[in-house]
Design a protein around this motif. Structure first.
Motif, PDB file in Angstrom:
ATOM      1  N   CYS A   1       0.847  -1.193   0.000  1.00 30.06           N
ATOM      2  CA  CYS A   1       0.000   0.000   0.000  1.00 30.06           C
ATOM      3  C   CYS A   1       0.882   1.244   0.000  1.00 30.06           C
TER       4      CYS A   1
ATOM      5  N   ILE B   1      -1.326  -4.631   3.013  1.00 29.40           N
ATOM      6  CA  ILE B   1      -2.679  -5.096   3.335  1.00 29.40           C
ATOM      7  C   ILE B   1      -2.774  -6.598   3.043  1.00 29.40           C
TER       8      ILE B   1
ATOM      9  N   THR C   1      -3.382  -2.029  -5.305  1.00 32.33           N
ATOM     10  CA  THR C   1      -3.371  -1.648  -3.875  1.00 32.33           C
ATOM     11  C   THR C   1      -2.336  -0.575  -3.565  1.00 32.33           C
TER      12      THR C   1
ATOM     13  N   LYS D   1      -3.557   1.846   3.496  1.00 31.95           N
ATOM     14  CA  LYS D   1      -3.934   0.484   3.879  1.00 31.95           C
ATOM     15  C   LYS D   1      -5.194   0.447   4.750  1.00 31.95           C
TER      16      LYS D   1
ATOM     17  N   PRO E   1      -5.277  -4.437   7.306  1.00 27.15           N
ATOM     18  CA  PRO E   1      -3.906  -3.923   7.174  1.00 27.15           C
ATOM     19  C   PRO E   1      -2.957  -4.803   7.984  1.00 27.15           C
TER      20      PRO E   1
END
Lengths: 409, 408
Positions: free
Chosen positions: A253, A260, A306, A311, A327
C-alpha cells in the motif's frame, strides 16, 4: 472479583519466555508463584533479566523489559541450592507447594538433587512439570534449544517463506510463547487430575513435540498420502496452504512499509472485489480455476492496484463489501492507534519496584466470575526473600540475616 | 485416567475453534460436535484421502476432530433448540465461535443457559471479542494474523518483499490455546466453588500478546522492531543466523560459542574435518579455548581480542556449514554444546528418529474402512492422565441417535 487459582502454590524455577510465560498465566489468576533464582549468578540464567528494552534508559538486572513483561505478580526469592541450607529451605518450600515447574536443560534439577523421585519423596502428590526443547527422553534429550531452534527443527520455520527465497521463519519465538501455553495447560491438567484422584505426576513437556502438532493436516497428508512438503524455495506461505483462495496474499500500500492482507474465498467475494476495483483487467480473472492457476499474474495486478491506497481506508472499504481484509498492523498501530486492543483492556499497567509504572501484555480473555488481574511488575532479584522466608517458612529476622550473610539467599 | 474424563463439551462446529475441541477431547473429555444438517464446511477442506475429494475424505477435518462424537441439530428449529437445551443441562463446557448476536437471537445466550445449568462454562471465541461489532466481519487465518501483529515481525531483510504469514492455521491455534487454558482455569475454579462462568476470547488479542518484543518494545519505550531474514525482528539490525549447508538444506546457527569449552570443541571438530588451515581465524578459536574464566560479553565490539574470538566462532560455524550436510551440522554442533537446529520440513521433522522414539507417531484405527492411519501425537506427556486420540473424527450425524438416546 474472586481468583480462580487462589490457594495454588507454585515453586517456580522457570525463566525466559517458554517457562515464565506459563506461570504468568497462573499468577494472573491468583496462584502464588514463587520464582526461585540463583544468588551467585544474580539470576542471570534468565537472560531477559537485564536485557533490552529498557524504560527511559534505566539499565541493569532489575530493569529488563521482557523480564518484567513475563513475570508479573510473581514473588521472587534467591536461593543457593548448592549449599546444604539452601537445599533444606528448598525442601521446606516444596513441602508446602502444589507444583514444581522448570525449563532448564534436561537433567539440571536432578543434578541438584531435586529430580522427580526426590521431589516425590519430599511430597508424595507433588506435580512436577519440566519443559525443555527435546524433552527428557529420546535421542536428542541432551541437546539444547531456544525458540528459533524449536521452530526450525519442527517444520514451522520451513513453512514460513516466500518463493525463491530462503525460509523467512518467525521473527520472534513463537514456540517460546506457545511452549509456555502448553506448559500452563499441562500444569492445570495435572492440577485437575490431582483434584480428581489425589495423585501427582511428572509431565515431560518437549516444546518440539508441541510444535509438531501445529502442522497437523500437512503431517496427515504425508503419513497417509505420502505427499511431501513443497520443496524449499517453492513455499509461498502468504498464499492459502490448502483451500482454493485467490487472490490470497499480502500486498503493498502507499507509504513506508505499509501492507494489506486480502483473502478471496469464493466467486461471490471475487465479484464484489472486481466490481470495487472497476478495471478491465479483472475480467481476465473471472474464472476461479484461472485465478488459481495464474496467481503470479493476479498478484502483480492486485499489487499495482493496492499500492495507490492507504492500507486502513482500503481495508475498511473492502470489509464493507464484505471480503476478508486487514492492514498489516505495526506495533504502534495495533497497541495505541486502532482502538480494539485498548477497548479489550489488553495492556494493563503494572507497578514495578524499580522501573515504576510499565504497560505489559495482558491476557486475551475475560472470565465473567474470575477474571485475571495484573498489578505488580516482575520481582527485583530477591525482592520477596523476607516475605517468603518469614511468612511461609517461619524464619525470624536474625535467621534471614544470617542466610544473607552466608550467601544462601 | 484422562484428566478431563467425565466432562462433557458441546462444540458448535466452526473451523476457528475445532482445535480447542480436539485439545479437550484428546485429554479425555466427551466432546459432542454439533453441526447443521448440511455439515460443517471444513468437512470438505483439502488435503483429501488419496487426493480425492468426497464424503469423509478431508484430512483437515480428520485432524481437527479427533476424539469427538458428531451430531446434527438445526438450531433454527424449535426441536433443535429443545435438544440443544437438553444437552446443555448435562454439559460442562459450551465452546462456540458464532456471530456475536446469534445465540441471543435464538434465545440460547449465556444468561438463559446459565439459569438452566449454573455450572456451565461457556467459551465464546471471536475475532475481536464478543462486545466488538468488528467480530462479525469475515476473516481468514491470514487477515487475523495481519490484524494481530505476527506478520509485521516476519519476513526478510529486504523490505521490498512483503511481510510473511506462516502456514498452518496458527491464528486459529493461538486463539484455541487460550480457549483451552481458560477452560482449565474455569474448571479448577468450578471444582472449588461450584460456579460456571462466561469466557470471552479475542482471537486478535491472542495474537497481539504472542509477538514477543514487538509488543513489549513498544510498550516499554516506544521502539519498533523491524523484520529480518530467518531471525528475530529487532529495533537494530542483528547478525545473520541462517546458513545453507553442503546438501542445500538450511540450518539455524542459534547461539554462537560463548564458553571456552565450546571454542575448544569447535576447534577440535574443525581439525577432524581437516578445515583448520582453511580458516585464518583459527588461532582465535585456540585463544578462546584457553581463555581463563568467563568472557565479559559486554566487551564484544570494543575489546579487540574478545571481538576477534567471537567473530572466529561465527566464521568457523559458517565454514563447517558449507562443508557438511545439515543433519551432520546439527549433531556436530549440539555435541559441542551449541544450540543449533536444521530447518526441517514438517515431513522431515515427523520422520526424525527422535520424535518416533518419543512415541509421536500414533496409530488411529478407522474401523469403518478397516484401516489404521498414523497421526501426529501428544503435545505433552502426562503419564498419570494421558493424552489419547480416543476415536477418529465423526461422520456427519454419526452419533445423533446415540447421543439423543442418552438424553432420554
Amino acid at each position: 472479583m474472586q481468583h480462580a487459582l487462589s490457594g495454588v502454590r507454585i515453586c517456580d524455577f522457570t525463566g525466559q519466555l517458554a517457562g515464565a510465560g506459563a506461570t504468568k498465566w497462573l499468577s494472573a489468576f491468583g496462584a502464588e508463584v514463587i520464582r526461585i533464582e540463583d544468588p551467585v549468578r544474580q539470576g542471570r540464567w534468565d537472560i531477559l533479566r537485564g536485557m533490552e528494552p529498557f524504560k527511559e534508559g534505566q539499565r541493569g538486572l532489575d530493569y529488563g523489559g521482557g523480564f518484567n513483561n513475563h513475570n508479573t505478580d510473581k514473588l521472587g526469592i534467591t536461593l543457593n541450592v548448592r549449599t546444604e541450607r539452601g537445599k533444606e529451605l528448598l525442601t521446606e518450600l516444596i513441602k508446602i507447594s502444589d507444583v514444581v515447574s522448570e525449563n532448564f536443560a534436561a537433567g539440571v534439577l536432578e543434578k541438584w538433587g531435586f529430580g522427580y523421585s526426590q521431589l516425590k519423596a519430599i511430597k508424595e502428590d507433588i506435580i512436577y512439570v519440566s519443559n525443555c526443547g527435546f524433552g527428557h527422553q529420546g535421542p536428542y534429550s541432551q541437546y539444547k534449544t531456544w525458540g528459533p531452534i524449536v521452530q526450525a527443527v519442527s517444520g514451522l520455520t520451513y513453512t514460513s517463506a516466500l518463493p525463491d527465497q530462503e525460509p523467512a521463519g518467525w521473527g520472534y519465538s513463537y514456540m517460546d510463547h506457545s511452549g509456555g501455553y502448553y506448559m500452563a495447560m499441562a500444569i492445570m491438567l495435572a492440577l485437575l487430575h490431582k483434584q480428581n484422584t489425589g495423585e501427582g505426576q511428572w509431565v515431560d513437556l518437549a516444546c518440539t513435540d508441541a510444535a509438531l502438532t501445529l502442522n497437523g493436516p500437512a503431517l496427515l497428508d504425508h503419513s497417509i498420502n505420502g505427499t511431501p512438503t513443497p520443496p524449499s524455495g517453492s513455499v509461498n506461505s502468504n498464499r492459502s496452504q490448502y483451500l482454493n483462495m485467490a487472490p490470497h496474499g499480502i500486498y503493498r500500500c502507499s507509504g513506508d512499509d505499509n501492507w494489506i492482507a486480502l483473502s478471496i474465498r469464493n466467486q461471490q467475494e471475487w465479484s464484489a472485489l472486481a466490481q470495487y476495483i472497476n478495471a478491465s483487467w479483472t475480467r481476465d480473472f473471472d474464472n476461479e480455476d484461472y485465478r488459481l492457476k495464474h496467481q503470479d499474474a493476479l498478484d502483480t495486478q492486485i499489487n499495482q492496484w493496492t499500492c495507490n491506497f492507504d492500507k486502513s481506508s482500503l481495508s475498511d472499504a473492502l470489509q464493507k463489501l464484505p471480503v476478508p481484509a486487514s492492514p498489516v498492523l505495526k506495533p504502534q498501530e495495533r497497541i495505541d492507534i486502532v482502538p480494539d486492543t485498548e477497548v479489550f483492556g489488553l495492556w494493563p499497567t503494572v507497578e514495578h519496584s524499580a522501573m515504576g509504572d510499565v504497560r505489559v501484555d495482558g491476557l486475551p480473555v475475560h472470565l465473567s466470575e474470575t477474571d485475571w488481574q495484573m498489578q505488580r511488575g516482575a520481582p527485583c532479584l530477591g525482592e520477596h526473600n523476607h516475605d517468603v522466608l518469614s511468612r511461609l517458612l517461619g524464619l525470624n529476622d536474625d535467621e534471614i540475616e544470617t542466610l544473607a550473610a552466608e550467601g544462601v539467599i | 485416567m484422562s484428566a478431563l474424563r467425565g466432562l462433557r463439551v458441546i462444540e458448535l462446529a466452526d473451523e476457528k475453534i475445532a482445535f480447542a475441541g480436539k485439545l479437550m477431547g484428546d485429554m479425555g473429555a466427551d466432546v459432542i460436535l454439533i453441526e447443521p444438517e448440511a455439515g460443517d464446511p471444513s468437512r470438505h477442506y483439502p488435503p483429501f484421502l488419496d487426493n480425492k475429494s468426497g464424503e469423509n475424505r478431508s484430512l483437515h477435518f480428520w485432524h481437527y476432530n479427533t476424539s469427538k462424537r458428531g451430531i446434527t441439530l438445526d438450531l433454527e428449529a424449535r426441536e433443535g433448540q429443545t435438544r440443544f437445551i437438553q444437552l446443555i443441562k448435562g454439559a460442562d463446557i459450551l465452546l462456540e465461535s458464532q456471530p456475536t448476536q446469534r445465540l441471543q437471537q435464538l434465545g440460547l445466550d449465556y444468561e438463559t443457559l446459565a439459569q438452566l445449568n449454573p455450572r456451565l462454562i461457556h467459551i465464546a471465541v471471536t475475532p475481536y471479542g464478543r462486545d466488538n461489532p468488528k467480530s462479525d466481519l469475515p476473516v481468514t487465518d491470514l487477515t487475523l494474523m495481519a490484524a494481530g501483529g505476527p506478520p509485521w515481525s516476519c519476513g526478510y531483510d529486504d523490505h521490498d518483499l512483503p511481510p510473511v504469514r506462516g502456514w498452518g492455521n496458527q491464528a486459529f491455534h493461538t486463539a484455541c490455546h487460550f480457549a483451552f487454558m481458560s477452560a482449565l482455569t474455569a474448571l479448577l475454579f468450578r471444582n472449588s466453588s461450584g460456579k460456571g462462568q462466561f469466557i470471552d476470547v479475542s482471537m486478535t488479542a491472542a495474537l497481539n500478546v504472542t509477538t514477543e518484543s514487538a509488543s513489549y518494545a513498544w510498550l516499554v519505550n516506544g521502539s519498533t522492531v523491524l523484520r529480518q531474514t530467518g531471525r528475530h525482528a529487532a529495533t537494530v539490525p542483528t547478525g545473520e543466523t541462517q546458513m545453507q549447508c553442503a546438501d542445500g538444506r538450511y540450518v539455524n546457527t542459534g547461539v554462537p560459542p560463548r564458553f571456552p569449552a565450546e571454542f575448544a570443541k569447535l576447534l577440535n571438530w574443525l581439525r577432524q574435518l581437516d578445515l583448520e588451515s582453511a580458516l585464518p581465524e583459527a588461532v582465535f578459536l585456540e585463544m578462546g579455548a584457553q581463555w581463563e574464566g568467563p568472557f565479559d560479553l559486554s566487551l564484544i565490539g570494543s575489546d579487540d581480542t574478545i571481538t576477534a574470538i567471537f567473530s572466529a566462532g561465527r566464521e568457523a560455524l559458517k565454514l563447517i556449514a558449507t562443508s557438511v550436510d545439515a543433519q551432520a551440522f546439527f549433531i556436530g554442533c549440539q555435541d559441542a554444546g551449541l544450540a543449533v537446529g536444521p530447518i526441517n520440513s514438517p515431513t522431515e521433522a515427523f520422520e526424525d528418529p527422535h520424535f518416533k522414539a518419543r512415541g509421536f507417531h500414533v496409530q488411529v484405527p478407522h474401523e469403518d474402512s478397516g484401516r489404521t492411519y498414523t497421526y501426529p501425537g501428544a503435545p505433552y506427556q502426562l503419564p498419570a492422565s494421558p493424552w489419547r486420540i480416543s476415536r477418529r473424527a465423526p461422520k456427519l450425524g454419526e452419533h445423533t441417535q446415540e447421543v439423543l438416546a442418552e438424553l432420554s
